[in-house]
Design an enzyme around this catalytic site. Structure first.
Site, PDB file in Angstrom:
ATOM      1  N   ASP A   1       0.829  -1.211   0.000  1.00 27.65           N
ATOM      2  CA  ASP A   1       0.000   0.000   0.000  1.00 27.65           C
ATOM      3  C   ASP A   1       0.865   1.263   0.000  1.00 27.65           C
ATOM      4  O   ASP A   1       1.966   1.263   0.542  1.00 27.65           O
ATOM      5  CB  ASP A   1      -0.905  -0.015   1.246  1.00 27.65           C
ATOM      6  CG  ASP A   1      -2.050   0.978   1.138  1.00 27.65           C
ATOM      7  OD1 ASP A   1      -2.310   1.500   0.032  1.00 27.65           O
ATOM      8  OD2 ASP A   1      -2.685   1.241   2.170  1.00 27.65           O
TER       9      ASP A   1
ATOM     10  N   HIS B   1       2.853   3.259  -8.947  1.00 30.62           N
ATOM     11  CA  HIS B   1       2.719   1.815  -9.187  1.00 30.62           C
ATOM     12  C   HIS B   1       3.957   1.266  -9.909  1.00 30.62           C
ATOM     13  O   HIS B   1       4.393   0.148  -9.633  1.00 30.62           O
ATOM     14  CB  HIS B   1       1.456   1.521  -9.996  1.00 30.62           C
ATOM     15  CG  HIS B   1       0.177   1.861  -9.261  1.00 30.62           C
ATOM     16  ND1 HIS B   1      -0.024   1.524  -7.943  1.00 30.62           N
ATOM     17  CD2 HIS B   1      -0.951   2.511  -9.663  1.00 30.62           C
ATOM     18  CE1 HIS B   1      -1.237   1.961  -7.561  1.00 30.62           C
ATOM     19  NE2 HIS B   1      -1.810   2.559  -8.591  1.00 30.62           N
TER      20      HIS B   1
ATOM     21  N   LEU C   1      11.851 -20.237  -4.485  1.00 23.67           N
ATOM     22  CA  LEU C   1      10.905 -19.306  -3.858  1.00 23.67           C
ATOM     23  C   LEU C   1       9.552 -19.497  -4.530  1.00 23.67           C
ATOM     24  O   LEU C   1       9.478 -19.585  -5.758  1.00 23.67           O
ATOM     25  CB  LEU C   1      11.373 -17.852  -4.045  1.00 23.67           C
ATOM     26  CG  LEU C   1      10.360 -16.787  -3.597  1.00 23.67           C
ATOM     27  CD1 LEU C   1      10.209 -16.772  -2.077  1.00 23.67           C
ATOM     28  CD2 LEU C   1      10.764 -15.393  -4.088  1.00 23.67           C
TER      29      LEU C   1
HETATM   30  C1  FPP Z   1      -2.000   0.104  -3.315  1.00 20.07           C
HETATM   31  O1  FPP Z   1      -1.480   1.420  -3.254  1.00 20.07           O
HETATM   32  C2  FPP Z   1      -1.391  -0.606  -4.417  1.00 20.07           C
HETATM   33  C3  FPP Z   1      -2.078  -1.194  -5.433  1.00 20.07           C
HETATM   34  C4  FPP Z   1      -3.539  -1.236  -5.527  1.00 20.07           C
HETATM   35  C5  FPP Z   1      -1.360  -1.854  -6.541  1.00 20.07           C
HETATM   36  C6  FPP Z   1      -0.203  -2.710  -6.167  1.00 20.07           C
HETATM   37  C7  FPP Z   1       0.592  -2.833  -7.360  1.00 20.07           C
HETATM   38  C8  FPP Z   1       1.932  -2.746  -7.434  1.00 20.07           C
HETATM   39  C9  FPP Z   1       2.841  -2.635  -6.277  1.00 20.07           C
HETATM   40  C10 FPP Z   1       2.497  -2.714  -8.788  1.00 20.07           C
HETATM   41  C11 FPP Z   1       3.314  -3.842  -9.183  1.00 20.07           C
HETATM   42  C12 FPP Z   1       2.799  -5.189  -8.922  1.00 20.07           C
HETATM   43  C13 FPP Z   1       3.243  -6.263  -9.613  1.00 20.07           C
HETATM   44  C14 FPP Z   1       2.793  -7.616  -9.259  1.00 20.07           C
HETATM   45  C15 FPP Z   1       4.184  -6.104 -10.722  1.00 20.07           C
HETATM   46  P1  FPP Z   1      -2.489   2.612  -3.410  1.00 20.07           P
HETATM   47  O2  FPP Z   1      -2.549   2.966  -4.850  1.00 20.07           O
HETATM   48  O3  FPP Z   1      -3.798   2.269  -2.786  1.00 20.07           O
HETATM   49  O4  FPP Z   1      -1.781   3.753  -2.608  1.00 20.07           O
HETATM   50  P2  FPP Z   1      -2.501   4.912  -1.799  1.00 20.07           P
HETATM   51  O5  FPP Z   1      -3.207   4.263  -0.644  1.00 20.07           O
HETATM   52  O6  FPP Z   1      -1.364   5.766  -1.380  1.00 20.07           O
HETATM   53  O7  FPP Z   1      -3.438   5.607  -2.752  1.00 20.07           O
END
Ligand code: FPP
Length: 238
Positions: A16, A33, A127
């Site tokens: 997150d 992201h 892994l």
């Molecule tokens: C939450 O942060 C994150 C996500 C919904 C996406 C997770 C994806 C990645 C880490 C990208 C890469 C993943 C792979 C498997 C290659 P948020 O956007 O909710 O952050 P915020 O709470 O600050 O808005």
């Protein structure tokens, strides 16, 4: 480095804070992201040295479809790109990749790439990387219950034989041990529908670091704290 004997065998991460990390830099959320995907690479590489055998990451939840079309499409493109660019390295590094979640809403193109990566890495066992994509714990339990009910209706399973181990066999995670440690970055103390059933006895670490700042050093430190805890699974130790 953490003590490998006491370290967690299965670590699950709620990644997150990508959006806030990008916003703090005046950049669009997708920039965060992309930076987050870089941390996924680093964390995957760090696992074997920390004695972590299973890593499960929450990439996209059943609720994430509510985000803007631009963000959803950007994330889907990022997943395709990750699979394409990482496949060879994951194979060479001995990583076995599997996906959990409901495939129905994913594009046939992405779903095919997921199948191919699972097949390509299926002989690896250094892994076990599990990527939760269109995953929700309640959705998973609902789908598992439906499959179980169909077995009962078809006469292949007796209702009297249904217990918690039976249900666990129908979950997306049937091939995984339960997580020992669940880490959530970005300071929120919620589990947001992640591995609800599987985390019954997991330890939780809610840390303030935003996911794009979750370096291998922060990962090692967080995993290291786990070794100092005593897990009793409801029992009393002498
Ligand atoms: C939450 O942060 C994150 C996500 C919904 C996406 C997770 C994806 C990645 C880490 C990208 C890469 C993943 C792979 C498997 C290659 P948020 O956007 O909710 O952050 P915020 O709470 O600050 O808005």
């Amino acid at each position: 480095m953490s003590d490998q004997k006491n370290g967690p065998r299965h670590v699950a991460c709620i990644m997150d804070g990508n959006g806030r990390w990008a916003q703090a830099r005046g950049r669009p959320r997708l920039f965060g992201h992309h930076a987050g995907a870089q941390r996924v690479r680093d964390v995957v590489k760090a696992c074997p040295d920390l004695g972590v055998e299973y890593l499960t990451i929450f990439a996209f939840s059943t609720e994430n479809w509510k985000r803007t079309q631009t963000e959803v499409a950007g994330l889907m493109k990022l997943f395709r790109r990750y699979i394409q660019s990482e496949a060879r390295e994951l194979l060479a590094a001995g990583v076995r990749v599997r996906f959990i979640g409901d495939r129905v809403r994913l594009s046939p193109k992405l779903s095919k790439m997921m199948d191919e990566l699972e097949l390509l890495t299926s002989r690896n066992d250094k892994l076990h990387l599990t990527i939760a994509l269109n995953y929700g714990g309640r959705d998973e339990i609902g789908r598992a219950t439906k499959r179980l009910a169909k077995e009962v209706a078809a006469g292949r399973l007796s209702p009297d034989d249904v217990d918690e181990t039976t249900l666990a066999r129908f979950l997306d995670t049937c091939f995984l041990p339960d997580p020992d440690l669940v880490i959530r970055t970005s300071g929120e103390a919620r589990i947001s529908n992640f591995l609800l059933w599987q985390s019954a006895y997991a330890e939780y670490e809610f840390i303030d670091t935003l996911w794009p700042d979750f370096t291998p050093a922060v990962f090692a430190e967080t995993v290291g704290r786990y070794g100092n805890r005593e897990r009793r699974f409801g029992a009393v130790t002498a």
